[in-house]
Design a protein around this motif. Structure first.
Motif, PDB file in Angstrom:
ATOM      1  N   ASN A 197       3.758  -0.484  -7.537  1.00  0.00           N
ATOM      2  CA  ASN A 197       2.951  -0.253  -6.344  1.00  0.00           C
ATOM      3  C   ASN A 197       2.456   1.169  -6.198  1.00  0.00           C
ATOM      4  OD1 ASN A 197       3.500  -2.932  -5.534  1.00  0.00           O
ATOM      5  ND2 ASN A 197       5.522  -2.247  -4.854  1.00  0.00           N
ATOM      6  N   ARG A 198       2.624   1.975  -7.224  1.00  0.00           N
ATOM      7  CA  ARG A 198       2.220   3.379  -7.119  1.00  0.00           C
ATOM      8  C   ARG A 198       0.729   3.473  -6.777  1.00  0.00           C
ATOM      9  NH1 ARG A 198       1.995   5.806 -13.196  1.00  0.00           N
ATOM     10  NH2 ARG A 198       1.519   7.659 -11.959  1.00  0.00           N
ATOM     11  N   LEU A 199       0.429   4.529  -6.065  1.00  0.00           N
ATOM     12  CA  LEU A 199      -0.921   4.776  -5.574  1.00  0.00           C
ATOM     13  C   LEU A 199      -1.999   4.552  -6.641  1.00  0.00           C
ATOM     14  CD1 LEU A 199      -2.737   6.005  -3.304  1.00  0.00           C
ATOM     15  CD2 LEU A 199      -2.232   8.238  -4.289  1.00  0.00           C
ATOM     16  N   SER A 214       9.785  -1.842   1.934  1.00  0.00           N
ATOM     17  CA  SER A 214       8.383  -1.505   2.114  1.00  0.00           C
ATOM     18  C   SER A 214       7.972  -0.322   1.247  1.00  0.00           C
ATOM     19  CB  SER A 214       8.108  -1.159   3.586  1.00  0.00           C
ATOM     20  OG  SER A 214       6.723  -0.915   3.744  1.00  0.00           O
ATOM     21  N   ALA A 215       6.735  -0.343   0.843  1.00  0.00           N
ATOM     22  CA  ALA A 215       6.161   0.861   0.266  1.00  0.00           C
ATOM     23  C   ALA A 215       5.820   1.779   1.440  1.00  0.00           C
ATOM     24  CB  ALA A 215       4.907   0.527  -0.527  1.00  0.00           C
ATOM     25  N   VAL A 216       5.402   2.995   1.137  1.00  0.00           N
ATOM     26  CA  VAL A 216       5.129   3.936   2.221  1.00  0.00           C
ATOM     27  C   VAL A 216       3.639   3.933   2.542  1.00  0.00           C
ATOM     28  CG1 VAL A 216       5.412   6.299   3.027  1.00  0.00           C
ATOM     29  CG2 VAL A 216       7.059   5.323   1.426  1.00  0.00           C
ATOM     30  N   GLN A 260       7.502  13.304  -5.912  1.00  0.00           N
ATOM     31  CA  GLN A 260       7.406  13.427  -4.448  1.00  0.00           C
ATOM     32  C   GLN A 260       8.742  13.154  -3.767  1.00  0.00           C
ATOM     33  OE1 GLN A 260       4.410  10.866  -5.354  1.00  0.00           O
ATOM     34  NE2 GLN A 260       2.865  11.667  -3.973  1.00  0.00           N
ATOM     35  N   LYS A 261       9.731  12.692  -4.571  1.00  0.00           N
ATOM     36  CA  LYS A 261      11.046  12.416  -3.992  1.00  0.00           C
ATOM     37  C   LYS A 261      12.026  13.496  -4.425  1.00  0.00           C
ATOM     38  CE  LYS A 261      10.592   7.410  -3.908  1.00  0.00           C
ATOM     39  NZ  LYS A 261      11.072   6.147  -4.491  1.00  0.00           N
ATOM     40  N   SER A 262      13.140  13.588  -3.694  1.00  0.00           N
ATOM     41  CA  SER A 262      14.190  14.495  -4.131  1.00  0.00           C
ATOM     42  C   SER A 262      15.519  13.955  -3.630  1.00  0.00           C
ATOM     43  CB  SER A 262      13.960  15.894  -3.581  1.00  0.00           C
ATOM     44  OG  SER A 262      14.310  15.926  -2.214  1.00  0.00           O
ATOM     45  N   TYR A 284       0.877  -1.184   0.000  1.00  0.00           N
ATOM     46  CA  TYR A 284       0.000   0.000   0.000  1.00  0.00           C
ATOM     47  C   TYR A 284       0.900   1.215   0.000  1.00  0.00           C
ATOM     48  CZ  TYR A 284      -4.126  -2.761   1.275  1.00  0.00           C
ATOM     49  OH  TYR A 284      -5.151  -3.649   1.279  1.00  0.00           O
ATOM     50  N   CYS A 285       0.771   2.081  -0.982  1.00  0.00           N
ATOM     51  CA  CYS A 285       1.687   3.213  -1.021  1.00  0.00           C
ATOM     52  C   CYS A 285       0.952   4.529  -1.215  1.00  0.00           C
ATOM     53  CB  CYS A 285       2.722   3.035  -2.126  1.00  0.00           C
ATOM     54  SG  CYS A 285       4.110   4.157  -1.903  1.00  0.00           S
ATOM     55  N   VAL A 286       1.408   5.551  -0.468  1.00  0.00           N
ATOM     56  CA  VAL A 286       0.800   6.865  -0.632  1.00  0.00           C
ATOM     57  C   VAL A 286       1.488   7.671  -1.722  1.00  0.00           C
ATOM     58  CG1 VAL A 286      -0.104   7.073   1.702  1.00  0.00           C
ATOM     59  CG2 VAL A 286       2.249   7.765   1.234  1.00  0.00           C
ATOM     60  N   TYR A 287       2.614   7.158  -2.213  1.00  0.00           N
ATOM     61  CA  TYR A 287       3.325   7.852  -3.291  1.00  0.00           C
ATOM     62  C   TYR A 287       2.899   7.304  -4.643  1.00  0.00           C
ATOM     63  CZ  TYR A 287       6.426   9.882   0.217  1.00  0.00           C
ATOM     64  OH  TYR A 287       6.936  10.575   1.292  1.00  0.00           O
ATOM     65  N   ASP A 288       3.358   8.025  -5.666  1.00  0.00           N
ATOM     66  CA  ASP A 288       2.872   7.677  -6.988  1.00  0.00           C
ATOM     67  C   ASP A 288       3.999   7.702  -8.040  1.00  0.00           C
ATOM     68  OD1 ASP A 288       0.672   6.809  -8.426  1.00  0.00           O
ATOM     69  OD2 ASP A 288       0.278   8.802  -9.232  1.00  0.00           O
ATOM     70  N   CYS A 289       5.124   7.067  -7.689  1.00  0.00           N
ATOM     71  CA  CYS A 289       6.263   7.074  -8.609  1.00  0.00           C
ATOM     72  C   CYS A 289       5.894   6.330  -9.893  1.00  0.00           C
ATOM     73  CB  CYS A 289       7.467   6.410  -7.961  1.00  0.00           C
ATOM     74  SG  CYS A 289       7.794   7.042  -6.305  1.00  0.00           S
ATOM     75  N   GLU A 290       6.176   6.967 -11.014  1.00  0.00           N
ATOM     76  CA  GLU A 290       5.655   6.460 -12.286  1.00  0.00           C
ATOM     77  C   GLU A 290       6.152   5.065 -12.655  1.00  0.00           C
ATOM     78  OE1 GLU A 290       5.270   8.458 -16.002  1.00  0.00           O
ATOM     79  OE2 GLU A 290       4.971  10.385 -15.027  1.00  0.00           O
TER      80      GLU A 290
END
Ligand code: SF4
Lengths: 243, 412
Positions: free
Chosen positions: B74-76, B110-112, B181-183, B64-70
């Motif tokens: 597992n992206r949201l 883990s996903a976030v 959402q990452k940097s 389950y992930c709250v992020y959405d990496c393309e």
């Protein structure tokens, strides 16, 4: 002169002793595997621990402990002529000293290094692919290795599973390592009936199989490579490869 | 109850399989165009159908992930099966698999879920159960979740053997494109913390035997190869910097497997760039063990590796004036720079020379790949390669029979 021994490492060393202090040997074999030949002039030697010890110490001091480990690993290999190769290797070793293992291009060294590497490699494979199952209060692991390696596995698993009792069973040679949470020993061993797998055990096997199937990336599938790493002849005792 | 765990295990193994950074995967020893040999110290417990060594139970605590990496399955916004383990479940699985000798330890990623702290707390809880309740002393590798509280990262580091923060993409630009959402900055923070605490604990342990260990097996990271159009040069440059600035133990590369459709992503039919991944591993190997510098291997004019030849070969062809080298006299570190000669054969040559001069035939017995090496050496003064030391004619002879083609995936 061909010397025959009882199949133990001390037996082999006793023969090496005889080569130097009695009559020169042309070959050394274990009496259990030796194929009778009427022409050979042969002699069966009784294993003599003191003589064996002398040869052992000579190898350690006059050659090296690295050579000793090559000798021992080669001794465990299933090659028919292994003890003959060892005789020639040791003859060269007593002349060259520790540098013998630098001499990677000498025929007598090549043979021993090759067999010793095969045994070490098989041991390494089984450190990973040996599979234990819960049987009653202990763990049981069957295997059928090419070479006589269970002794080389014993201390690794005794250390890893310090507080468990286990049996590592070589089904080809009908012998086993038995560990009782304090020490391990090797004994003759046969299993009359197939081992019954408990419900709990089966669950963990299934979970492992399920995991194993799902961890591979379909787009990268490479069964040839997989076969190179886990040859088919080893697969019968590996849970995830069974059916 | 176990059926439930079995289902979760399958979902979360699936979700974790693209992560390559486990103790003994990704070490390439030979030149078959694939990866997956075991590392010198590692024990492989099995090999999956893609030929990769499996030594750890590698799973996600949750997908389950709250992020959405393309680039991520597992992206949201993806519609995939989701599952979450409890800390207790992961700990029990690890122990039972370990006893049966299926694995060497745990690699927990883990996903976030919800937020970084919530997820990191769950990771720490799993490790606490394993180490204290089960007294598990086997190998544990965990992910540090960027954005999680320093204290949680510290707790995890005191329980784990290795930690990693995945960079995923080698430039800030790439990140903004695919994982806005990452940097870099957010990722470098926990990396720096881990590095500092490793150094600190090493120092303390020199004075006090009982000082706490912190991530004794060091930290590592992973980068995806081929999701964006960054060059090998930029991958290798950041790799070099990571080794230097954060004293990383390993940088892993993973050929991008297209799992999502997206405007900024390679098409779904793109095959994973396996050979490119392999070249990067070879180059990384040259950095870590052969005393090469990233700058020696690639530059602005040639920012990508040649897929036909390994990096050392290309380097040698560009420095052809340094060759041939005499096998019987060249110093050890230069032996290592000869194509076709690995560390093992270099060591053997080095030792053999002490016993007797080496002949050309001897080299085969020692394990040198003469097909390549012969253009770059002399043996007792004799040269066995082509008459002119012309990089192009050498290339012509050695070029693989069929130029490498990326296989296209069959799409319905
Ligand atoms: S944070 Fe990790 S799991 Fe979540 S979408 Fe990004 S890469 Fe995937």
């Amino acid at each position: 002169m061909i010397y025959l021994h009882d199949g133990t490492f001390n037996g082999l060393l006793t023969c090496v002793y005889a080569h130097y202090y009695d009559k020169a040997a042309e070959g050394i074999y274990s009496e259990g595997t030796y194929e009778l030949s009427l022409v050979d002039d042969k002699k069966r030697l009784v294993t003599d621990v003191d003589k064996a010890k002398k040869v052992y110490n000579a190898i350690m001091t006059k050659i090296s402990d690295e050579a000793m480990s090559h000798v021992y690993h080669t001794f465990l290999s299933s090659d028919y002529h292994k003890d003959c190769y060892l005789l020639r290797y040791l003859q060269l070793g007593f002349k060259m000293g520790y540098k013998i293992d630098y001499h990677r291009t000498h025929q007598d060294v090549i043979m021993v290094h090759k067999l010793s590497a095969k045994v070490t490699k098989e041991r390494h494979l089984f450190l990973g692919t040996l599979r234990f199952q819960e049987v009653g209060k202990g763990l049981y692991a069957p295997l059928a290795p090419d070479h006589d390696i269970i002794e080389l596995l014993a201390s690794h698993f005794a250390d890893r599973l310090k507080h468990e009792q286990f049996i590592i069973h070589d089904r080809k040679r009908n012998k086993a390592v038995i560990y009782n949470t304090k020490a391990w020993f090797i004994t003759e061993f046969t299993y009359e009936e197939e081992v019954k797998v408990s419900e709990r055990e089966k669950q963990f096997q299934d979970m492992w199989k399920g995991y194993f199937e799902h961890i591979s990336i379909k787009e990268r599938e490479n069964l040839r490579l997989q076969r190179q790493f886990v040859p088919v002849r080893y697969r019968q005792h590996i849970v995830e490869f069974g059916d | 109850m176990k059926d439930n765990v079995l289902r979760k295990l399958q979902v979360l193994a699936d979700a974790a399989k693209y992560d390559v950074s486990c103790a003994s995967s990704g070490v390439s020893k030979n030149n078959t165009g694939t990866i997956g040999n075991s590392s010198a110290a590692g024990i492989c417990h099995t090999w999956s159908a893609d030929g990769r060594c499996v030594s750890l139970l590698k799973i996600l605590l949750t997908n389950y992930c709250v992020y959405d990496c393309e680039y991520c399955v597992n992206r949201l916004s993806n519609d995939v099966a989701r599952a979450s383990f409890t800390a207790e479940e992961v700990a029990e699985l690890t122990i039972e698999f370990y006893r049966r000798n299926y694995i060497e330890g745990l690699f927990l990623s883990s996903a976030v879920e919800k937020n970084p702290n919530h997820t990191m707390e769950k990771i720490v809880k799993t490790l606490l159960i394993l180490r204290h309740q089960y007294k598990f002393s086997g190998y544990i590798h965990v992910k540090a979740i960027p954005g999680a509280d320093k204290l949680l990262v510290q707790q995890a580091g005191e329980l784990a053997d290795r930690m990693s923060v995945n960079i995923e993409l080698p430039t800030e630009k790439g990140l903004q494109l695919l994982a806005p959402q990452k940097s870099m900055k957010k990722m470098f923070l926990p990396m720096k913390q881990i590095k500092d605490q490793i150094t600190q604990s090493k120092e303390e342990r020199m004075h006090f035997r009982h000082a706490k260990r912190f991530v004794p097996a060091g930290q590592s990271t992973q980068m995806i190869v081929g999701a964006t159009n960054e060059s090998d040069l930029s991958m290798l440059t950041i790799t070099d910097q990571l080794y230097q600035n954060f004293s990383l133990k390993r940088v892993y590369f993973s050929a991008y497997v297209p799992v999502n459709r997206g405007g900024n992503l390679p098409a779904l039919s793109t095959a994973p760039p396996m050979l490119r991944e392999h070249r990067l591993y070879q180059a990384d190997w040259l950095l870590r063990f052969y005393q090469f510098d990233a700058k020696e291997l690639l530059d602005e004019r040639e920012p990508n590796f040649d897929l036909d030849f390994d990096p050392k070969m290309i380097w040698a062809l560009r420095h052809i004036h340094e060759f041939p080298k005499e096998i019987n006299t060249v110093p050890y570190n230069e032996l290592l720079r000869i194509p076709g000669l690995g560390m093992t054969s270099a060591k053997r040559i080095f030792k053999q020379r002490k016993v007797r001069a080496i002949t050309y035939d001897d080299l085969k017995k020692i394990g040198v790949v003469l097909k390549r090496a012969k253009f770059f050496i002399t043996c007792n003064g004799q040269f066995y390669g082509v008459k002119s030391m012309e990089p192009d004619s050498i290339k012509e002879i050695l070029r693989p029979a069929q130029p490498f083609e990326q296989l296209q995936l069959q799409l319905p």
